[in-house]
Design a protein around this motif. Structure first.
Motif, short mmCIF file in Angstrom:
data_model
loop_
_atom_site.label_atom_id
_atom_site.label_comp_id
_atom_site.label_asym_id
_atom_site.label_seq_id
_atom_site.Cartn_x
_atom_site.Cartn_y
_atom_site.Cartn_z
N TRP A 21 17.40 -20.54 60.83
CA TRP A 21 18.58 -21.21 60.26
C TRP A 21 19.58 -20.17 59.76
O TRP A 21 20.79 -20.28 60.01
CB TRP A 21 18.16 -22.14 59.12
N SER A 22 19.09 -19.14 59.07
CA SER A 22 19.97 -18.11 58.54
C SER A 22 20.69 -17.36 59.66
O SER A 22 21.87 -17.04 59.56
CB SER A 22 19.18 -17.12 57.67
N HIS A 23 19.95 -17.06 60.74
CA HIS A 23 20.58 -16.41 61.89
C HIS A 23 21.66 -17.30 62.49
O HIS A 23 22.76 -16.83 62.82
CB HIS A 23 19.52 -16.10 62.95
N SER A 24 21.36 -18.58 62.63
CA SER A 24 22.33 -19.52 63.20
C SER A 24 23.56 -19.65 62.31
O SER A 24 24.68 -19.76 62.80
CB SER A 24 21.67 -20.88 63.42
N LEU A 25 23.32 -19.65 61.01
CA LEU A 25 24.43 -19.71 60.06
C LEU A 25 25.31 -18.46 60.20
O LEU A 25 26.55 -18.55 60.21
CB LEU A 25 23.89 -19.82 58.64
N ALA A 59 29.51 -24.34 67.60
CA ALA A 59 28.81 -23.76 68.75
C ALA A 59 27.86 -22.66 68.29
O ALA A 59 26.73 -22.54 68.78
CB ALA A 59 29.81 -23.22 69.76
N GLY A 60 28.31 -21.83 67.34
CA GLY A 60 27.45 -20.79 66.81
C GLY A 60 26.25 -21.36 66.08
O GLY A 60 25.13 -20.83 66.16
N LEU A 61 26.45 -22.44 65.35
CA LEU A 61 25.36 -23.08 64.62
C LEU A 61 24.32 -23.67 65.58
O LEU A 61 23.12 -23.64 65.31
CB LEU A 61 25.92 -24.18 63.71
N LEU A 62 24.79 -24.18 66.70
CA LEU A 62 23.92 -24.86 67.66
C LEU A 62 23.20 -23.91 68.63
O LEU A 62 22.23 -24.30 69.26
CB LEU A 62 24.73 -25.85 68.50
N HIS A 63 23.68 -22.68 68.78
CA HIS A 63 23.31 -21.86 69.94
C HIS A 63 21.80 -21.65 70.09
O HIS A 63 21.31 -21.58 71.21
CB HIS A 63 24.05 -20.52 69.91
N ASP A 64 21.05 -21.54 69.00
CA ASP A 64 19.61 -21.30 69.08
C ASP A 64 18.79 -22.51 68.67
O ASP A 64 17.58 -22.40 68.42
CB ASP A 64 19.22 -20.10 68.22
N LEU A 65 19.41 -23.67 68.61
CA LEU A 65 18.71 -24.88 68.18
C LEU A 65 17.50 -25.18 69.06
O LEU A 65 16.48 -25.69 68.59
CB LEU A 65 19.68 -26.06 68.20
N GLY A 66 17.60 -24.83 70.34
CA GLY A 66 16.50 -25.08 71.27
C GLY A 66 15.22 -24.36 70.90
O GLY A 66 14.12 -24.82 71.21
N LYS A 67 15.34 -23.22 70.23
CA LYS A 67 14.14 -22.48 69.81
C LYS A 67 13.35 -23.30 68.79
O LYS A 67 12.12 -23.35 68.85
CB LYS A 67 14.53 -21.14 69.19
N ALA A 68 14.06 -23.92 67.85
CA ALA A 68 13.38 -24.74 66.84
C ALA A 68 12.64 -25.89 67.50
O ALA A 68 11.51 -26.22 67.11
CB ALA A 68 14.40 -25.27 65.83
N VAL A 69 13.26 -26.49 68.51
CA VAL A 69 12.64 -27.62 69.21
C VAL A 69 11.43 -27.16 70.01
O VAL A 69 10.34 -27.75 69.91
CB VAL A 69 13.67 -28.31 70.13
N LEU A 70 11.59 -26.09 70.81
CA LEU A 70 10.47 -25.60 71.63
C LEU A 70 9.30 -25.17 70.77
O LEU A 70 8.14 -25.46 71.08
CB LEU A 70 10.94 -24.43 72.50
N CYS A 71 9.58 -24.47 69.67
CA CYS A 71 8.51 -23.99 68.80
C CYS A 71 7.78 -25.14 68.12
O CYS A 71 6.57 -25.10 67.92
CB CYS A 71 9.08 -23.03 67.76
N HIS A 72 8.53 -26.20 67.79
CA HIS A 72 7.91 -27.36 67.14
C HIS A 72 7.07 -28.16 68.13
O HIS A 72 5.95 -28.58 67.81
CB HIS A 72 9.00 -28.26 66.55
N VAL A 73 7.59 -28.34 69.33
CA VAL A 73 6.90 -29.17 70.33
C VAL A 73 5.69 -28.44 70.91
O VAL A 73 4.65 -29.03 71.15
CB VAL A 73 7.88 -29.57 71.46
N ALA A 74 5.86 -27.12 71.16
CA ALA A 74 4.79 -26.35 71.81
C ALA A 74 4.70 -24.96 71.18
O ALA A 74 5.12 -23.97 71.77
CB ALA A 74 5.05 -26.25 73.31
N PRO A 75 4.16 -24.87 69.95
CA PRO A 75 4.17 -23.59 69.23
C PRO A 75 3.40 -22.47 69.93
O PRO A 75 3.84 -21.33 69.93
CB PRO A 75 3.54 -23.94 67.87
N LYS A 76 2.26 -22.79 70.51
CA LYS A 76 1.47 -21.75 71.19
C LYS A 76 2.22 -21.20 72.40
O LYS A 76 2.25 -19.99 72.64
CB LYS A 76 0.11 -22.31 71.62
N GLU A 77 2.82 -22.10 73.16
CA GLU A 77 3.57 -21.67 74.34
C GLU A 77 4.80 -20.85 73.95
O GLU A 77 5.14 -19.88 74.61
CB GLU A 77 3.98 -22.88 75.18
N PHE A 78 5.46 -21.24 72.84
CA PHE A 78 6.62 -20.48 72.41
C PHE A 78 6.18 -19.08 71.96
O PHE A 78 6.86 -18.09 72.25
CB PHE A 78 7.34 -21.19 71.26
#
Length: 207
Positions: free
Chosen positions: A33-37, A61-80
């Motif tokens: 979140w801090s990086h995105s901010l 756009a800057g706030l959203l740019h890495d949002l997918g990482k949060a989703v991927l890590c939450h859905v599949a933490p081991k794979e991320f």
């Protein structure tokens, strides 16, 4: 109402939705979140010095740019985690490693979210292509802004982007914006100042 007048409906909607996702999914990636901010602040400043019409869209756009990482890590933490390790092992960008593990990158996921939220196409394109601005011909201005904003935020060490690789700088993106050395220095200084104030307000969101 005041925010809608100042920022516009799409920007306010995007900020509300993205912060909701970070609150729900972002706990597993402390510092994202801090990086995105930081990227949001840098992107808005770049848009301002480049005389773009809508700096607030650049902030979103800057706030959203890495949002997918949060989703991927939450859905599949081991794979991320595998993707992060693969990127380090092969000295490749995290997006390439994510493609190998998931069949898509975090930038594509963020672009899909922006599209699903009916945000402007220029914004979803910027989020999806921010690591590969040369993938659009010609390079979209907003894409170039987020690309440079992300690089500067990483270089300044603001927050933790969720991976330990530094994406290559696309000099064509810098040329697209016409940024001078003095302007880049002003953006860096302004980002550090604004980020310090914003962290006091929003840093606690990461728990």
């Amino acid at each position: 109402t005041h925010a809608l007048v100042l920022l516009g409906f799409n920007v306010v909607k995007g900020i509300v939705l993205s912060t909701a996702v970070f609150e729900t999914f972002g706990k597993s990636l402390p510092g994202l979140w801090s990086h995105s901010l930081g990227c949001a602040i840098a992107s808005r400043l770049i848009a301002r010095v480049s005389d773009l019409a809508d700096p607030e869209e650049a902030l979103l756009a800057g706030l959203l740019h890495d949002l997918g990482k949060a989703v991927l890590c939450h859905v599949a933490p081991k794979e991320f985690e595998q993707a992060v390790a693969l990127a380090v092992e092969k000295k490749q960008h995290i997006g390439e490693a994510e493609q190998a593990v998931f069949g898509m990158s975090h930038a594509q996921v963020a672009g899909m979210l922006a599209t699903a939220w009916s945000l402007p196409g220029s914004l979803s394109d910027a989020v999806e292509m921010h690591h590969l601005p040369e993938g659009t011909d010609p390079i979209h201005t907003l894409t170039a802004v987020v690309h440079v904003g992300d690089i500067l935020t990483r270089a300044l060490g603001l927050g933790l982007p969720g991976d330990r690789t530094m994406p290559p700088v696309n000099h064509e993106a810098i040329g697209k914006l016409g940024l001078t050395t003095e302007q880049i220095e002003a953006v860096i200084e302004g980002t550090e100042v604004e980020y310090a104030g914003s962290e006091e307000l929003f840093g606690s969101w990461e728990g």
